[in-house]
Design an enzyme around this catalytic site. Structure first.
Site, PDB file in Angstrom:
ATOM      1  N   HIS A 460      64.573  31.056 -73.105  1.00  0.00           N
ATOM      2  CA  HIS A 460      64.559  29.596 -73.125  1.00  0.00           C
ATOM      3  C   HIS A 460      63.294  29.031 -73.729  1.00  0.00           C
ATOM      4  CE1 HIS A 460      67.647  30.021 -69.747  1.00  0.00           C
ATOM      5  NE2 HIS A 460      68.159  30.153 -70.930  1.00  0.00           N
ATOM      6  N   ARG A 567      69.832   5.153 -75.350  1.00  0.00           N
ATOM      7  CA  ARG A 567      70.606   5.171 -74.097  1.00  0.00           C
ATOM      8  C   ARG A 567      69.647   4.875 -72.954  1.00  0.00           C
ATOM      9  NH1 ARG A 567      73.302   9.864 -76.906  1.00  0.00           N
ATOM     10  NH2 ARG A 567      75.558   9.636 -76.657  1.00  0.00           N
ATOM     11  N   ARG A 603      70.981   0.056 -76.072  1.00  0.00           N
ATOM     12  CA  ARG A 603      72.201  -0.127 -75.289  1.00  0.00           C
ATOM     13  C   ARG A 603      71.804  -0.398 -73.844  1.00  0.00           C
ATOM     14  NH1 ARG A 603      76.439   4.670 -74.776  1.00  0.00           N
ATOM     15  NH2 ARG A 603      74.932   5.477 -73.278  1.00  0.00           N
ATOM     16  N   GLU A 697      84.477   1.756 -77.142  1.00  0.00           N
ATOM     17  CA  GLU A 697      84.675   3.045 -76.471  1.00  0.00           C
ATOM     18  C   GLU A 697      86.020   3.099 -75.770  1.00  0.00           C
ATOM     19  OE1 GLU A 697      80.721   4.641 -74.900  1.00  0.00           O
ATOM     20  OE2 GLU A 697      80.751   2.582 -74.175  1.00  0.00           O
ATOM     21  N   ASN A 720      82.657   9.512 -78.344  1.00  0.00           N
ATOM     22  CA  ASN A 720      82.789  10.452 -77.221  1.00  0.00           C
ATOM     23  C   ASN A 720      83.733   9.854 -76.183  1.00  0.00           C
ATOM     24  OD1 ASN A 720      80.698  11.666 -78.609  1.00  0.00           O
ATOM     25  ND2 ASN A 720      79.118  10.910 -77.225  1.00  0.00           N
ATOM     26  N   ARG A 731      86.006  14.008 -70.717  1.00  0.00           N
ATOM     27  CA  ARG A 731      85.124  14.595 -71.725  1.00  0.00           C
ATOM     28  C   ARG A 731      84.343  15.802 -71.204  1.00  0.00           C
ATOM     29  NH1 ARG A 731      80.914   9.706 -72.958  1.00  0.00           N
ATOM     30  NH2 ARG A 731      79.285  11.202 -73.337  1.00  0.00           N
TER      31      ARG A 731
HETATM   32  C1  PEP Z   1      80.013   7.617 -76.796  1.00  0.00           C
HETATM   33  O1  PEP Z   1      80.734   7.440 -75.812  1.00  0.00           O
HETATM   34  O2  PEP Z   1      80.397   8.096 -77.879  1.00  0.00           O
HETATM   35  C2  PEP Z   1      78.575   7.272 -76.709  1.00  0.00           C
HETATM   36  C3  PEP Z   1      77.819   7.295 -77.772  1.00  0.00           C
HETATM   37  O3  PEP Z   1      78.094   6.989 -75.466  1.00  0.00           O
HETATM   38  P1  PEP Z   1      77.751   8.082 -74.347  1.00  0.00           P
HETATM   39  O4  PEP Z   1      77.914   9.432 -74.971  1.00  0.00           O
HETATM   40  O5  PEP Z   1      76.362   7.795 -73.904  1.00  0.00           O
HETATM   41  O6  PEP Z   1      78.770   7.772 -73.302  1.00  0.00           O
HETATM   42 MG    MG Z   2      80.009   6.284 -74.140  1.00  0.00          MG
END
Ligand code: PEP
Ligand code: MG
Length: 836
Positions: A460, A567, A603, A697, A720, A731
């Site tokens: 690591h 973020r 954000r 999203e 995502n 996810r």
């Molecule tokens: C996403 O959802 O693609 C995104 C960029 O936000 P996060 O991964 O922080 O949920």
């Molecule tokens: Mg997101």
């Protein structure tokens, strides 16, 4: 002689179901009566049990109490035994503590540790434990309290009902990262699953046990299972085990390539004393060595009541797991999945029941919680190191690292601080080994290189040093630790050597080598610094996803033109309290300053879903991804929203190109309420207007993009989440991850709708989800009309190269073909791998 119920199965006449004692005293009396009737104790021992309650708390936690007599009354125990009183309605043991299982223990010596071991195991399976509170079949209780899963039957005959054989083909053997995936997979099934190598057997659900097999490439194993879902479990496990082979082979190949390039290190003109190790991260560093003294940690043994200790350990483990998860998520987003795997594997080590049980046993023996935990970690790590296998030795270091995290949670004064006490002059840090947390938290202004006595090229330390761009060697041996502090040296991270006491000619040569490397790097950076302009002149803006001001210079050096996604929840996730307005303001200001006029999209907090912040103590969600997360939470918690907006507008007042973006927007009502909050706070602060955008999203936002475009200044698509909501795939789901492909035509269609809706009102659309950092994904998104791509800094050079080698018209054609595809695989098959 009657069987000893601490080692033999519990007998039915020692179990009483559906009891409803009048109170704790009655419960103890009834349980004692069972022991008397079975001939385990003299009747007077019941009084001894009651006396014990006056001096100790025997409530173990999770609805279980373990009354037992005073030590001096052991002579009243005729033979070891336990009796179980099931109290479905519960009996108050102490104020606020209700016992549903009263497990009365009669033990002549330390034999009660055996039953505690089973109980502590059971306590980690809360569903099973609580089902025992109301079970109507005594056999269920007997089975749960009698089985000792710690000792699966060894020997060739010991395989379980169904099995398959496999020969380890992971070039570096079964190390912690793949092993933790095995464990995760095994744990998703109820079946008992074991792995046998020769006559050694490991529980497939316990990481340390699995690692202790010390499997190397070429070893033959038998994976076997029994129980209701055994067939499915083995099929899945086999698929996972073999799927990991490709990754492991690719990693080994990359390591071999690095080893080959190591030969091209620096050669000093003079013959210098040298310590030879393995090159782990390329680059040359000139400076004095600073030898880190071995962490000298004395953990005092301060006994505390068992239950108290159990609670403290439980809390420390929970907090550490949560913190490691946040660290893994952040590392994954910033650096990549392999780096994140380091922390996931560490978190898995904390799920090891043997380790936890050992700590509990030590507590039950009367030791303090911190001491017991530390001792359990040391004994387990010691047994891993003793196997003389370098892979396992590295895991021992991981275990000690993660153990230290837990210890610091149990008692913050036990945090090891030596890594922070570095000299003021930049130095080459020499240590026996460095933990991932040490390496990730290094003060880069004081450390110019790393040399460790232990470790390997895939350790690591090595992985993190490479991502930090810090020259490093590993496996330098004990000689390193004998160096005098301050010895001048040249560290060659490519050749894997630490050259000592360089003369003027050596220093000149090393300096020239560094200058040549710097020139080469500058040339590379220049290419990264060029805009992502297609051959036919269309430019896409490239942003970085970074969360902290100190990450900005790295992002810029990779070619970022701004920050497309900060973020902010990570300001909350990596600590145990919430940063206030002032601290947030300082951070946003520092981001803007580091960006020096380049755009910054912040954000607002996206808490909930996969990002849980324990210290905010938000209500538990049944289904966190569909619950109160992102903007929904902000609108319900002005105490989170308002300080953040105030901090942002105060930062905007000082200059810079700030935009604010809201996550998880689903409906216009949310946008209107958030915009109103912004307007009000901006007016109060007399701050400038800043562009306000939303994350797309949720499919609803994509479908209604034309409507939203009237109300916001820009969109950034979070692919995502958009993928997880469009395809209804969690996810984080280990089995479905491969199907959650952001290039699925359904997701591409939603992206196209967003771009078209935005265009109707002249708004721009960016993408900040993971697919933006995939060169083929970036090409497709550009073809779909996305104007800005924001990604992990590491991904920028390759994306820029791909776009610079393309023509917009060809990308538009590619996008049209992708949209028409039937499946994600068909979309991926369109990837020619290069110029479009
Ligand atoms: C996403 O959802 O693609 C995104 C960029 O936000 P996060 O991964 O922080 O949920
Ligand atoms: Mg997101």
């Amino acid at each position: 002689m009657a069987p000893d119920t601490l080692t033999a199965p519990l007998l039915p006449d020692l179990v009483r179901l559906a009891a409803s004692p009048a109170g704790k005293q009655d419960a103890i009396g009834q349980a004692a009566q069972l022991l008397v009737a079975a001939g385990c104790i003299d009747p007077a021992y019941a009084d001894s049990m009651l006396r014990r309650e006056a001096v100790a708390n025997t409530y173990l936690g999770h609805g279980v109490a373990i009354p037992h007599g005073m030590v001096e009354d052991r002579n009243m125990v005729r033979r070891n035994g336990i009796a179980v009183l099931q109290v479905p309605g519960g009996v108050e043991w102490n104020p606020g503590q209700t016992a549903h299982l009263v497990v009365a223990i009669a033990a002549q010596s330390d034999a009660h540790i055996g039953i505690l071991r089973r109980l502590t195991r059971l306590m980690q399976d809360e569903a099973r434990l609580s089902s025992l509170f109301t079970a109507t079949d005594p056999a269920l209780l007997i089975a749960a309290l009698s089985e000792d899963q710690a000792a699966p039957v060894a020997g060739p005959g010991g395989d379980l009902a169904e099995s398959f054989e496999w020969v380890v083909d992971y070039p570096t053997g079964l190390h912690a990262r793949p092993a933790s995936t095995w464990v995760e997979t095994a744990r998703s099934f109820a079946a008992r699953i074991q792995v046998r190598h020769g006559d050694q057997v490991a529980d497939a659900k316990a990481l340390v046990s699995l690692l202790q097999l010390g499997l190397r490439a070429g070893d033959g194993i038998v994976v076997s299972a029994e129980g209701g879902d055994a067939t499915a479990a083995l099929a899945r496990l086999k698929a996972v085990i073999t799927r990991l082979s490709a990754q492991e082979k690719a990693d080994a190949k990359a390591a071999a390539l690095r080893a080959r390039s190591a030969a091209q290190g620096w050669t000093p003109p003079g013959a210098l004393p040298v310590v030879v190790g393995i090159g782990a991260s390329p680059g040359l560093a000139i400076g004095p060595v600073h030898v880190l003294p071995p962490a000298d940690l004395t953990v005092p043994d301060q006994p505390s009541p068992l239950i108290n200790g159990g609670d403290r350990l439980h809390e420390a483990l929970t907090l550490t797991r949560q913190h490691l998860k946040a660290l893994a998520d952040d590392t994954g987003r910033r650096l990549g999945a392999a780096e994140a795997g380091i922390f996931r594997a560490q978190a898995e080590l904390l799920n090891d029941t043997d380790l936890i049980t050992l700590a509990c046993q030590l507590m039950v023996e009367g030791h303090g919680v911190a001491w017991s935990w530390h001792e359990a970690v040391e004994r387990t790590a010691g047994s891993l190191s003793a196997l003389n296998n370098p892979v396992l030795a590295a895991r021992a270091a991981d275990l000690r690292d993660v153990g230290q995290r837990v210890l610091a949670r149990i008692d913050p004064s036990l945090r090891i601080g030596s890594i922070h006490d570095l000299p003021d002059q930049p130095c080459i840090l020499v240590a026996d080994d460095l933990s991932p947390s040490d390496t990730a938290g290094l003060d880069m202004s004081r450390v110019i290189g790393l040399a460790t006595a232990q470790g390997g090229p895939t350790s690591h330390t090595a992985i993190l040093a490479r991502t930090l761009g810090l020259p490093a060697i590993v496996a330098g041996g004990k000689a390193l630790l004998e160096l005098a502090d301050g010895t001048p040296a040249v560290l060659d991270g490519q050749g894997g050597r630490l050259h000592l006491d360089p003369g003027p000619a050596d220093l000149e040569s090393a300096g020239a080598w560094i200058a040549r490397q710097a020139e080469r790097k500058a040339r590379e950076e220049e290419r990264r610094g060029l805009p992502a302009r297609t051959r036919d002149g269309h430019t896409v803006e490239i942003g970085a996803n970074v969360n902290r001001p100190d990450q900005v210079p790295v992002a810029l050096s990779q070619g970022a033109e701004g920050v497309g996604l900060m973020r902010t929840e990570f300001l909350f996730l990596e600590r145990s309290d919430a940063p206030g307005e002032e601290e947030q303001y300082e951070t946003y200001r520092a981001m803007l300053e580091a960006l020096d006029g380049r755009p910054l999209i912040v954000r607002t907090l996206d808490i909930g879903g996969d990002k849980q912040v324990p210290h905010l103590q938000l209500p538990q969600e049944e289904n966190p991804f569909l619950g109160v997360r992102g903007a929904r939470l902000l609108l319900r918690q002005p105490d989170l929203l308002e300080p953040q907006l105030r901090a942002l507008y105060r930062a905007a007042k000082q200059g810079g190109a700030l935009s604010i973006m809201f996550p998880m927007i689903t409906s216009l009502r949310e946008v209107e309420a958030l915009r109103a909050a912004c307007d009000r706070i901006r007016a109060e602060l007399d701050a400038p207007a800043v562009p306000l955008g939303i994350m797309v999203e949720v499919p609803a936002a994509a479908v209604q993009a034309d409507m939203f475009a009237r109300h916001v200044d820009f969109f950034s698509i979070g692919t995502n989440d958009l993928t997880q909501y469009a395809l209804a795939i969690d996810r984080q789901h280990p089995d479905l991850a491969a199907e959650a492909d952001s290039l699925h035509p359904a997701v591409l269609r939603l992206i196209r709708m967003t771009v078209e809706g935005a265009a109707r009102h002249g708004r721009w659309v960016g993408v900040c989800g993971g697919i933006a950092g995939d060169p083929f994904g970036a090409a497709l998104l550009t073809g779909l009309g996305v104007r800005e791509l924001s990604m992990t800094p590491h991904d920028i050079p390759a994306v820029k190269d791909r776009l610079r080698d393309s023509d917009l018209s060809a990308l538009q054609d590619l996008a049209a073909r992708a949209i028409a595809c039937e499946t994600a695989d068909a979309v991926r098959a369109l990837d020619g791998g290069g110029a479009s």
